[in-house]
Enzyme design. Structure first.
Site, PDB file in Angstrom:
ATOM      1  N   SER A  41      85.221  65.561  10.343  1.00 58.24           N
ATOM      2  CA  SER A  41      84.317  65.325  11.411  1.00 58.24           C
ATOM      3  C   SER A  41      83.300  64.073  11.430  1.00 58.24           C
ATOM      4  O   SER A  41      82.446  63.734  12.357  1.00 58.24           O
ATOM      5  CB  SER A  41      83.694  66.563  11.633  1.00 58.24           C
ATOM      6  OG  SER A  41      82.827  66.983  10.561  1.00 58.24           O
TER       7      SER A  41
ATOM      8  N   THR B 285      78.705  66.876  12.400  1.00 60.00           N
ATOM      9  CA  THR B 285      77.763  65.543  12.243  1.00 60.00           C
ATOM     10  C   THR B 285      77.060  65.684  11.244  1.00 60.00           C
ATOM     11  O   THR B 285      76.536  66.989  10.708  1.00 60.00           O
ATOM     12  CB  THR B 285      76.828  65.221  13.466  1.00 60.00           C
ATOM     13  OG1 THR B 285      77.850  65.358  14.589  1.00 60.00           O
ATOM     14  CG2 THR B 285      75.907  64.359  13.326  1.00 60.00           C
TER      15      THR B 285
ATOM     16  N   THR C 187      78.986  60.574  12.594  1.00 58.56           N
ATOM     17  CA  THR C 187      79.840  61.437  13.149  1.00 58.56           C
ATOM     18  C   THR C 187      80.971  60.659  13.687  1.00 58.56           C
ATOM     19  O   THR C 187      80.933  59.657  14.154  1.00 58.56           O
ATOM     20  CB  THR C 187      79.190  62.469  14.061  1.00 58.56           C
ATOM     21  OG1 THR C 187      80.210  63.451  14.506  1.00 58.56           O
ATOM     22  CG2 THR C 187      79.121  61.847  15.628  1.00 58.56           C
TER      23      THR C 187
ATOM     24  N   ARG D  24      83.843  58.404  25.204  1.00 55.63           N
ATOM     25  CA  ARG D  24      82.728  59.351  25.240  1.00 55.63           C
ATOM     26  C   ARG D  24      81.967  59.135  23.820  1.00 55.63           C
ATOM     27  O   ARG D  24      82.519  58.882  22.866  1.00 55.63           O
ATOM     28  CB  ARG D  24      83.352  60.905  25.100  1.00 55.63           C
ATOM     29  CG  ARG D  24      82.517  61.786  25.044  1.00 55.63           C
ATOM     30  CD  ARG D  24      81.951  62.408  23.808  1.00 55.63           C
ATOM     31  NE  ARG D  24      81.292  63.547  23.564  1.00 55.63           N
ATOM     32  CZ  ARG D  24      80.745  64.093  22.632  1.00 55.63           C
ATOM     33  NH1 ARG D  24      80.966  63.433  21.470  1.00 55.63           N
ATOM     34  NH2 ARG D  24      79.795  65.074  22.684  1.00 55.63           N
ATOM     35  N   VAL D  25      80.761  59.147  24.341  1.00 55.30           N
ATOM     36  CA  VAL D  25      79.522  58.930  23.216  1.00 55.30           C
ATOM     37  C   VAL D  25      78.710  60.412  23.494  1.00 55.30           C
ATOM     38  O   VAL D  25      78.370  60.575  24.107  1.00 55.30           O
ATOM     39  CB  VAL D  25      78.621  57.708  23.428  1.00 55.30           C
ATOM     40  CG1 VAL D  25      77.368  57.429  22.440  1.00 55.30           C
ATOM     41  CG2 VAL D  25      79.754  56.372  23.174  1.00 55.30           C
ATOM     42  N   GLY D  26      78.649  60.729  21.933  1.00 57.02           N
ATOM     43  CA  GLY D  26      77.773  62.023  21.919  1.00 57.02           C
ATOM     44  C   GLY D  26      76.126  61.607  21.725  1.00 57.02           C
ATOM     45  O   GLY D  26      75.965  60.587  22.099  1.00 57.02           O
TER      46      GLY D  26
ATOM     47  N   THR E 118      73.119  68.524  15.586  1.00 57.93           N
ATOM     48  CA  THR E 118      74.513  68.848  15.773  1.00 57.93           C
ATOM     49  C   THR E 118      75.008  69.723  16.552  1.00 57.93           C
ATOM     50  O   THR E 118      74.330  70.384  17.012  1.00 57.93           O
ATOM     51  CB  THR E 118      74.943  69.080  14.010  1.00 57.93           C
ATOM     52  OG1 THR E 118      76.251  69.159  14.057  1.00 57.93           O
ATOM     53  CG2 THR E 118      74.366  70.453  13.543  1.00 57.93           C
ATOM     54  N   GLY E 119      76.254  69.695  16.794  1.00 52.70           N
ATOM     55  CA  GLY E 119      76.907  70.480  18.034  1.00 52.70           C
ATOM     56  C   GLY E 119      77.355  69.655  19.315  1.00 52.70           C
ATOM     57  O   GLY E 119      77.375  68.453  19.175  1.00 52.70           O
TER      58      GLY E 119
HETATM   59  N1  ASP Z   1      77.062  65.927  18.108  1.00 52.20           N
HETATM   60  C1  ASP Z   1      78.345  65.698  17.761  1.00 52.20           C
HETATM   61  C2  ASP Z   1      78.723  65.145  19.112  1.00 52.20           C
HETATM   62  O1  ASP Z   1      78.478  65.332  20.135  1.00 52.20           O
HETATM   63  C3  ASP Z   1      79.378  66.622  17.460  1.00 52.20           C
HETATM   64  C4  ASP Z   1      78.845  67.594  16.353  1.00 52.20           C
HETATM   65  O2  ASP Z   1      77.642  67.658  15.700  1.00 52.20           O
HETATM   66  O3  ASP Z   1      79.876  68.606  16.227  1.00 52.20           O
HETATM   67  O4  ASP Z   1      79.607  64.241  19.110  1.00 52.20           O
END
Ligand code: ASP
Length: 343
Positions: free
Chosen positions: A87, A203, A221, A231-233, A254-255
């Site tokens: 990840s 992340t 991440t 796509r950008v998180g 994170t998430g």
């Molecule tokens: N926050 C990250 C994203 O949305 C992914 C993650 O932390 O699992 O790209």
């Protein structure tokens, strides 16, 4: 007309200003967070089990009186280069087109920040983000422009898609369900357990305070697995995935990044700490915003926040169970803490 509610708010703000005075913290209405007395800094904290190995690298910098900025950069290099970690960085799961695209940002004690998004072929996006911060007048570079800049700065072009990640992607392609999956948490969680091979998410967000009491943070991440190309998180977005204010503290997340961006999560956590919230309560309040706005969505997703304040207090809170964070200071270099959660 005199407004009592406004008066209370202003009093709270006045109280927050007092936070800047060493020796005082406004924590009366809240449960006590983990407290790290100021004389015991440095400290580094980071998200998930793999934070332990990352913290160890950061600690090498901090214990030698290095700068928090250098510590967080060195620290997150560990998961970025870890082939077992699917990840972050090298070995990360690709997008739905089979491309590994990386998001990262970094922020220092002066409020300087740098970021890269949708960057391909570079093992250490965090270091490219730092170069953006230090060598350009900009904050963020994306896609081909970020790659071009990285190559100009001497970063080596690397194939980041490992055989394992490619295999997993091809398996996913059979059904190609485009649905953000809730985190697969480590069922064998136990405090202070050293990580094994169970790097199945997420992340790395890292926050550090050095011996001078200065704060910095980093977040990196490969993003949501099998995301749309481009796509950008939240992770490379200053204020969403990471925010540091050297007067107050830092936060990272994170998430599912979309929900963090919608709520400008990390900035919110820092601003809540400015108002006097201890770190865990600030993280909880940010999580509650997400839940209150979209209760049905929130049942299906994970978001976790981690925060460190100027006093060395730290805390975390997540929507779902299983969010862990790692803490490293003089007392212990491999503490793993189970974060509290709404569900
Ligand atoms: N926050 C990250 C994203 O949305 C992914 C993650 O932390 O699992 O790209």
């Amino acid at each position: 007309m005199f407004n009592r509610r406004k008066f209370i708010t202003q009093s709270a703000v006045a109280g927050a200003a007092a936070l800047l005075v060493p020796g005082e913290v406004w924590s009366a209405p809240f449960q006590e967070d983990h407290i790290q007395p100021l004389e015991n800094n440095p400290i580094v904290i980071s998200t998930w089990d793999f934070g332990i190995a990352a913290n160890a690298a950061a600690w090498e910098v901090l214990r030698n009186n290095g700068r928090a900025l250098d510590a967080v950069e060195k620290g997150v290099h560990v998961p970025e280069a870890d082939v077992k970690n699917q990840s972050v960085g090298y070995g990360g799961l690709p997008d739905r087109d089979g491309k590994v695209t990386l998001d990262a940002c970094i922020m220092d004690e002066f409020g300087n920040c740098g970021s890269v998004a949708a960057l391909q072929h570079i093992m250490h996006p965090i270091s490219v983000a730092r170069k953006v911060m230090e060598k350009t007048p900009h904050v963020m570079l994306v896609g081909d422009g970020a790659l071009q800049f990285a190559l100009e700065q001497g970063f080596k072009r690397t194939n980041l898609l490992t055989a394992e990640a490619e295999k997993a992607w091809k398996e996913w392609l059979k059904k190609a369900e485009y649905k953000p999956v809730i985190n697969i948490e480590n069922k064998n969680f136990s405090p202070r357990k050293l990580p094994g091979n169970e790097y199945n998410h997420d992340t790395i967000g890292m926050l550090a305070m050095d011996a001078k009491g200065n704060l910095s943070g980093a977040c990196t991440t490969s993003g949501m697995a099998y995301k749309m190309h481009g796509r950008v998180g939240d992770s490379p977005i200053i204020g969403a995935g990471l925010y540091v204010d050297n007067e107050i503290g830092g936060a990272t997340s994170t998430g599912v990044g979309e929900e963090v961006i919608r709520n400008v999560g990390s900035f919110l956590v820092v601003e809540l700490m400015r108002q006097g919230y201890p770190p865990e309560e600030a993280c909880k309040e940010a999580v509650m915003r997400i839940i209150k706005k979209k209760p049905e969505t929130a049942k299906e997703i994970q978001v976790g926040f981690l925060a460190l304040n100027k006093k060395g207090q730290y805390g975390a809170y997540a929507i779902q169970k299983g969010f862990s964070f790692a803490v490293c200071n003089k007392e212990s270099q491999d503490t793993l803490i189970k974060g509290k959660s709404y569900y």
